[in-house]
Design a protein around this motif. Structure first.
Motif, PDB file in Angstrom:
ATOM      1  N   TYR A 143      21.111  42.560  57.193  1.00  0.00           N
ATOM      2  CA  TYR A 143      20.576  41.314  57.744  1.00  0.00           C
ATOM      3  C   TYR A 143      20.960  40.098  56.894  1.00  0.00           C
ATOM      4  N   ILE A 144      20.951  40.266  55.578  1.00  0.00           N
ATOM      5  CA  ILE A 144      21.355  39.199  54.661  1.00  0.00           C
ATOM      6  C   ILE A 144      22.681  39.626  54.047  1.00  0.00           C
ATOM      7  N   LYS A 145      23.766  39.082  54.527  1.00  0.00           N
ATOM      8  CA  LYS A 145      25.100  39.528  54.136  1.00  0.00           C
ATOM      9  C   LYS A 145      25.483  38.986  52.753  1.00  0.00           C
ATOM     10  N   PRO A 146      25.753  39.868  51.799  1.00  0.00           N
ATOM     11  CA  PRO A 146      26.129  39.388  50.472  1.00  0.00           C
ATOM     12  C   PRO A 146      27.595  38.976  50.400  1.00  0.00           C
ATOM     13  N   ASP A 147      27.870  37.981  49.580  1.00  0.00           N
ATOM     14  CA  ASP A 147      29.250  37.619  49.271  1.00  0.00           C
ATOM     15  C   ASP A 147      29.776  38.491  48.140  1.00  0.00           C
ATOM     16  N   VAL A 148      28.866  38.826  47.211  1.00  0.00           N
ATOM     17  CA  VAL A 148      29.212  39.606  46.028  1.00  0.00           C
ATOM     18  C   VAL A 148      28.123  40.643  45.808  1.00  0.00           C
ATOM     19  N   VAL A 149      28.526  41.839  45.378  1.00  0.00           N
ATOM     20  CA  VAL A 149      27.566  42.895  45.030  1.00  0.00           C
ATOM     21  C   VAL A 149      27.784  43.289  43.579  1.00  0.00           C
ATOM     22  N   HIS A 150      26.683  43.386  42.824  1.00  0.00           N
ATOM     23  CA  HIS A 150      26.746  43.767  41.418  1.00  0.00           C
ATOM     24  C   HIS A 150      25.961  45.060  41.195  1.00  0.00           C
ATOM     25  N   VAL A 151      26.468  45.892  40.301  1.00  0.00           N
ATOM     26  CA  VAL A 151      25.703  47.037  39.803  1.00  0.00           C
ATOM     27  C   VAL A 151      25.091  46.638  38.465  1.00  0.00           C
ATOM     28  N   PHE A 152      23.777  46.819  38.361  1.00  0.00           N
ATOM     29  CA  PHE A 152      23.042  46.430  37.153  1.00  0.00           C
ATOM     30  C   PHE A 152      22.363  47.677  36.588  1.00  0.00           C
ATOM     31  N   THR A 153      22.814  48.121  35.429  1.00  0.00           N
ATOM     32  CA  THR A 153      22.184  49.255  34.748  1.00  0.00           C
ATOM     33  C   THR A 153      22.197  48.987  33.249  1.00  0.00           C
ATOM     34  N   GLY A 154      21.229  49.585  32.555  1.00  0.00           N
ATOM     35  CA  GLY A 154      21.180  49.431  31.104  1.00  0.00           C
ATOM     36  C   GLY A 154      21.001  48.010  30.644  1.00  0.00           C
ATOM     37  N   GLY A 155      20.395  47.160  31.492  1.00  0.00           N
ATOM     38  CA  GLY A 155      20.111  45.789  31.095  1.00  0.00           C
ATOM     39  C   GLY A 155      21.262  44.825  31.204  1.00  0.00           C
ATOM     40  N   LYS A 156      22.317  45.208  31.943  1.00  0.00           N
ATOM     41  CA  LYS A 156      23.446  44.293  32.099  1.00  0.00           C
ATOM     42  C   LYS A 156      24.225  44.642  33.370  1.00  0.00           C
ATOM     43  N   PHE A 157      25.103  43.723  33.768  1.00  0.00           N
ATOM     44  CA  PHE A 157      25.957  43.946  34.922  1.00  0.00           C
ATOM     45  C   PHE A 157      27.145  44.806  34.485  1.00  0.00           C
ATOM     46  N   VAL A 158      27.372  45.909  35.190  1.00  0.00           N
ATOM     47  CA  VAL A 158      28.430  46.839  34.781  1.00  0.00           C
ATOM     48  C   VAL A 158      29.569  46.916  35.785  1.00  0.00           C
ATOM     49  N   LYS A 159      29.363  46.430  37.000  1.00  0.00           N
ATOM     50  CA  LYS A 159      30.450  46.413  37.988  1.00  0.00           C
ATOM     51  C   LYS A 159      30.158  45.341  39.031  1.00  0.00           C
ATOM     52  N   THR A 160      31.203  44.681  39.482  1.00  0.00           N
ATOM     53  CA  THR A 160      31.094  43.648  40.517  1.00  0.00           C
ATOM     54  C   THR A 160      32.148  43.898  41.574  1.00  0.00           C
ATOM     55  N   GLY A 161      31.753  43.716  42.835  1.00  0.00           N
ATOM     56  CA  GLY A 161      32.690  43.912  43.931  1.00  0.00           C
ATOM     57  C   GLY A 161      32.250  43.171  45.168  1.00  0.00           C
ATOM     58  N   GLY A 162      32.917  43.440  46.262  1.00  0.00           N
ATOM     59  CA  GLY A 162      32.562  42.844  47.541  1.00  0.00           C
ATOM     60  C   GLY A 162      31.477  43.644  48.236  1.00  0.00           C
ATOM     61  N   PRO A 163      31.169  43.306  49.485  1.00  0.00           N
ATOM     62  CA  PRO A 163      30.126  44.003  50.227  1.00  0.00           C
ATOM     63  C   PRO A 163      30.346  45.508  50.328  1.00  0.00           C
ATOM     64  N   GLU A 164      31.607  45.931  50.255  1.00  0.00           N
ATOM     65  CA  GLU A 164      31.901  47.358  50.359  1.00  0.00           C
ATOM     66  C   GLU A 164      31.309  48.150  49.183  1.00  0.00           C
ATOM     67  N   LEU A 165      31.050  47.491  48.066  1.00  0.00           N
ATOM     68  CA  LEU A 165      30.466  48.186  46.917  1.00  0.00           C
ATOM     69  C   LEU A 165      29.068  48.707  47.250  1.00  0.00           C
ATOM     70  N   ALA A 166      28.328  47.965  48.060  1.00  0.00           N
ATOM     71  CA  ALA A 166      26.992  48.417  48.462  1.00  0.00           C
ATOM     72  C   ALA A 166      27.077  49.718  49.253  1.00  0.00           C
ATOM     73  N   ASP A 167      28.074  49.815  50.125  1.00  0.00           N
ATOM     74  CA  ASP A 167      28.253  51.050  50.896  1.00  0.00           C
ATOM     75  C   ASP A 167      28.610  52.215  49.985  1.00  0.00           C
ATOM     76  N   GLU A 168      29.428  51.942  48.976  1.00  0.00           N
ATOM     77  CA  GLU A 168      29.782  52.984  48.005  1.00  0.00           C
ATOM     78  C   GLU A 168      28.541  53.486  47.277  1.00  0.00           C
ATOM     79  N   LEU A 169      27.670  52.560  46.865  1.00  0.00           N
ATOM     80  CA  LEU A 169      26.450  52.945  46.153  1.00  0.00           C
ATOM     81  C   LEU A 169      25.520  53.751  47.051  1.00  0.00           C
ATOM     82  N   GLU A 170      25.462  53.371  48.318  1.00  0.00           N
ATOM     83  CA  GLU A 170      24.638  54.103  49.271  1.00  0.00           C
ATOM     84  C   GLU A 170      25.120  55.552  49.396  1.00  0.00           C
TER      85      GLU A 170
END
Length: 259
Positions: A213-240
């Motif tokens: 519903y809310i389309k992201p321009d950028v998706v970040h992975v945040f673990t261990g207190g910091k950003f560890v990976k950044t990508g496009g909307p397709e990154l969210a599908d990968e995480l899913e």
């Protein structure tokens, strides 16, 4: 064009076992009219990031900066941060008995803008915004969040977002506890606020359902207190599909990452 920049941010929290560092060098740049989804497992520090930006007294900044148009938010009180243009939609909105939604919202608008809105125009704006969010007019006279359901509390957060018109909004798991209909209505409100003002969004979530519903321009992975990976909307599908384990320290998993 406004910019929110987080630079090498470290922050800690006091626990029963003593002081524990949660944020460990977070870096991020968000511009006006951008939507950044921040995804990660429980305990990764996402909410700590949100509350540190907002100025929650529980969280202690160890080092780093958070700049909004060049002004360091971390040197400001929470109300000064709000006036500068930062908004936080809380994961667990608090109840404020004895303070009506109407008084709370108008007082907030007055403090953020530096002047009271004209009463007739304000009443019209409040009524229209509540109708768009499918909120009964009776909620305006009720105490802030008192007796509200989880979905009603989240709608009240988005109501504030629409009326206060910040430059940047941090939405801390706004999708949690919402059924499909409430998720759609809340998401429409967030999208409407962005379209009307061009605000920048930091959308903290575990799951991809709100991103439909809310389309992201950028998706970040945040673990261990910091950003560890950044990508496009397709990154969210990968995480899913694959989860967060590949982004966690060796020997850890998403179930043991609790902070």
């Amino acid at each position: 064009m406004s910019t929110l920049e987080i630079k090498d941010l470290y922050a800690s929290v006091e626990t029963k076992e003593g002081r524990k560092q949660i944020l460990k060098g977070a870096n991020l740049v968000v511009n006006s009219n951008e939507t950044h989804a921040i995804m990660g497992p429980n305990g990764s520090g996402k909410s700590t990031l949100a509350y540190t930006l907002a100025g929650h007294p529980k969280y202690i900044v160890d080092s780093g900066q958070a700049l909004l148009d060049g002004k360091d938010l971390l040197t400001m009180t929470p109300d000064e941060r709000a006036r500068t243009g930062l908004f936080l939609a809380m994961q667990y909105p608090v109840e404020v008995p004895g303070v009506s939604m109407t008084n709370f919202l108008r007082t907030s608008k007055t403090e953020v803008d530096g002047k009271a809105p004209a009463l007739r125009q304000w009443s019209k704006e409040l009524s229209s915004a509540m109708k768009r969010l499918r909120m009964d007019a009776k909620f305006a006279s009720r105490s802030v969040n008192e007796g509200f359901s989880g979905g009603e509390k989240k709608r009240a957060e988005v109501l504030q977002l629409e009326l206060l018109k910040p430059k940047f909004a941090v939405l801390d798991e706004t999708d949690s506890g919402l059924d499909v209909d409430a998720l759609r209505i809340v998401s429409e409100g967030v999208n409407r606020a962005k379209e009307n003002t061009g605000l920048g969004l930091l959308l903290i979530t575990h799951y991809t359902r709100i991103l439909k519903y809310i389309k992201p321009d950028v998706v970040h992975v945040f673990t261990g207190g910091k950003f560890v990976k950044t990508g496009g909307p397709e990154l969210a599908d990968e995480l899913e599909a694959t989860g967060y384990d590949q982004y966690l320290p060796e020997g850890a998993n998403s179930e043991s990452a609790l902070a």
